[in-house]
Design an enzyme around this catalytic site. Structure first.
Site, PDB file in Angstrom:
ATOM      1  N   LYS A  95       0.868  -1.183   0.000  1.00 23.19           N
ATOM      2  CA  LYS A  95       0.000   0.000   0.000  1.00 23.19           C
ATOM      3  C   LYS A  95       0.902   1.229   0.000  1.00 23.19           C
ATOM      4  CE  LYS A  95      -3.935   2.051   2.510  1.00 23.19           C
ATOM      5  NZ  LYS A  95      -4.855   1.938   3.675  1.00 23.19           N
ATOM      6  N   SER A 153      -9.793   2.266   2.521  1.00 19.27           N
ATOM      7  CA  SER A 153      -8.902   3.006   1.648  1.00 19.27           C
ATOM      8  C   SER A 153      -7.900   2.125   0.885  1.00 19.27           C
ATOM      9  CB  SER A 153      -8.105   4.025   2.470  1.00 19.27           C
ATOM     10  OG  SER A 153      -7.275   3.370   3.409  1.00 19.27           O
ATOM     11  N   SER A 180     -10.222   0.031   6.652  1.00 22.72           N
ATOM     12  CA  SER A 180      -9.568   0.115   5.339  1.00 22.72           C
ATOM     13  C   SER A 180      -8.971  -1.169   4.810  1.00 22.72           C
ATOM     14  CB  SER A 180      -8.464   1.170   5.374  1.00 22.72           C
ATOM     15  OG  SER A 180      -9.035   2.423   5.168  1.00 22.72           O
TER      16      SER A 180
HETATM   17  N1  GLN Z   1     -13.212   4.578   5.847  1.00 15.17           N
HETATM   18  C1  GLN Z   1     -12.636   4.963   7.099  1.00 15.17           C
HETATM   19  C2  GLN Z   1     -12.287   6.437   7.065  1.00 15.17           C
HETATM   20  O1  GLN Z   1     -12.481   7.050   6.081  1.00 15.17           O
HETATM   21  C3  GLN Z   1     -11.448   4.133   7.427  1.00 15.17           C
HETATM   22  C4  GLN Z   1     -10.200   4.536   6.745  1.00 15.17           C
HETATM   23  C5  GLN Z   1      -9.022   3.692   7.149  1.00 15.17           C
HETATM   24  O2  GLN Z   1      -9.174   2.663   7.813  1.00 15.17           O
HETATM   25  N2  GLN Z   1      -7.853   4.146   6.786  1.00 15.17           N
HETATM   26  O3  GLN Z   1     -11.814   6.964   8.016  1.00 15.17           O
END
Ligand code: GLN
Length: 477
Positions: A67, A142, A166
């Site tokens: 990532k 994400s 994410s």
């Molecule tokens: N979708 C969640 C957010 O926008 C989680 C994001 C993540 O785990 N990096 O905060």
């Protein structure tokens, strides 16, 4: 996963992964960077070791995707944000170091929502990644690029970070396994910080055994991350009885959850009962505060963590920079994505004097209640089974201009991060339209290996890797 040997060279494994990466990149936009040159050089070095009879590691020649918010000097680290575009890191994340010491080879850096803010990978400065099952739909986020890289079979594993879902949500949107370990299991050193009190490093794989191996390799205390826990992975006790008590959260079974996800959960519950496990229905009323608390605590930490991006030390600097104040302002204005800015503003607001008690302090109290709620729940059951998200992958563009709709995607994932407990997204088949369905298995803190072992038990593993989809919706066709 297949490692290099005298029969199968690391160069051939890596070349195959690179070829697939290029083949899929045009349609799916999975990678921010493909590591053609360095990956093949490293593979040749592994082959040389094997030829000389030297140990080449438990992941010898295994290609993987990283990532693009993990720091390492290879390929630069953009976090899919304009503000880090020109940034090449002098340091290597502890997790990356551990993987590479075992012979794993990074073949590409995967796309994400900029700074991991989002649930669809549409907030990337470089454009969205597309779902592995349907090009018109989001990959989830994400860590969308990592999930799709594993789902399409480009690599056997990819790294992710999970601050509020994410890893688990994109895993469930693409039909692969995704583990968010116990908070502090794997070092966060060298991962671009989002919210330091909930950020976790984890992985995407096609099966549970690979996940277990990756945890064995990467979990452990690290002097560079003082929140890492004393080594516990593999030392879990108290989960020996093959018959388990599985909690099901009553409040998560409601009309806000798509019928096919509710059906998948119901089917799994029936399977568990048939296998002799006991189902415990749980009231966990504090979880209704989780989403609101998360979207106060996380932006507060985001605002603090992103304050270092000032145009002086890292990456991009605005051309429009007269005096120092305008250099900061213009760099941040041009370098951050709208969702990044929204979180910086919310974060500074909830921390500001006059509003701190009403928002941040209240959210911190709600978090304590959530931690306590999980503690009490795990007195009644061994693990909890829930949906990962309220719906399967949605259409590109459907929610990206509606932040609240996007935040609601995280309804069932964020409480785990607030409580620090581990969660594994398990693929459980597909909808009638062919979209992936996932469920989430949750365990108490430090139960990670027991959680994986149980996931394997109920997934009927040991079957060929291609068969990792458990077609529990089959009867409804
Ligand atoms: N979708 C969640 C957010 O926008 C989680 C994001 C993540 O785990 N990096 O905060």
């Amino acid at each position: 996963m297949k490692t290099a040997s005298r029969e199968v060279s690391a160069v051939s494994l890596v070349q195959e992964a690179l070829d697939k990466a290029h083949q899929y990149q045009k349609d799916y936009h999975i990678f921010n960077f493909i590591n053609d040159v360095e990956a093949l050089k490293k593979a040749a070095a592994i082959d040389e070791k094997i030829k000389n009879g030297e140990p080449a590691g438990r992941l010898a020649g295994v290609p993987y995707a990283l990532k693009d918010n993990f720091l390492s000097p290879e390929g630069g680290t953009t976090a899919s944000a304009h503000i880090l575009e020109e940034f090449t890191s002098p340091v290597t994340a502890t997790s990356v170091k551990k993987l590479e010491e075992e012979g794993a080879i990074m073949i590409g850096r995967t796309n994400l929502d900029a700074f991991a803010h989002g649930s669809s990978t549409e907030n990337s400065y470089y454009g969205p990644t597309r779902n592995s099952k349907d090009l018109e739909r989001v990959a989830g986020g994400s860590s969308g690029g990592s999930a799709v890289a594993v789902a399409l079979g480009i690599v056997p594993f990819a790294t992710g970070s999970d601050t509020g879902g994410s890893i688990r949500q994109p895993a469930s949107f693409n039909g692969v396994y995704g583990l968010k370990p116990t908070y502090g299991a794997i070092s966060r050193y060298g991962v671009v910080a989002m919210a330091s009190s909930t950020d976790c490093v984890g992985f995407f794989t096609q099966n549970v055994d690979d996940m277990d191996l990756l945890m064995q390799i990467t979990a452990g205390q690290d002097a560079n991350d003082l929140t890492t826990l004393p080594d516990f992975y593999g030392k879990e006790t108290g989960f020996d009885d093959p018959i388990k008590k599985i909690g099901v959260i009553k409040d998560f079974d409601n009309d806000a959850v798509a019928p096919e996800i509710r059906a998948a959960l119901a089917r799994k519950v029936e399977e568990l009962k048939a296998a002799g496990h006991e189902i415990v229905y749980l009231d966990m009323p504090a979880l209704k505060y989780a989403l609101a608390a998360y979207y106060i605590i996380v932006p507060a930490e985001v605002a603090s963590n992103l304050s270092r991006h000032d145009g002086i030390r890292y990456g991009f600097r605005s051309e429009e920079s007269g005096d120092l104040a305008s250099l900061y302002k213009n760099t941040r204005n041009e370098g951050f994505m709208p969702e990044n800015k929204r979180r910086i503003m919310i974060g500074n607001f909830v921390l500001s004097s006059g509003f701190y008690d009403a928002y941040y302090l209240k959210a911190a109290k709600a978090r304590t209640m959530i931690v306590d709620e999980y503690r009490k729940a795990f007195e009644k059951c061994d693990f909890i089974l829930t949906p990962v998200s309220p719906n399967p992958a949605f259409k590109l563009g459907e929610k990206v201009n509606d932040p609240v709709a996007m935040y609601l995607e995280d309804l069932m994932s964020v409480s785990l991060n607030l409580a620090g407990v581990p969660g594994l997204a398990i693929p459980v088949g597909e909808t009638k339209e062919g979209l992936s369905l996932g469920l989430q298995l949750v365990g108490p803190r430090r139960s990670d290996q027991a959680l994986l072992r149980f996931a394997k038990q109920i997934a009927g593993e040991g079957e060929p890797e291609e068969d990792h989809h458990i077609d529990i919706m089959g009867g409804n066709d």
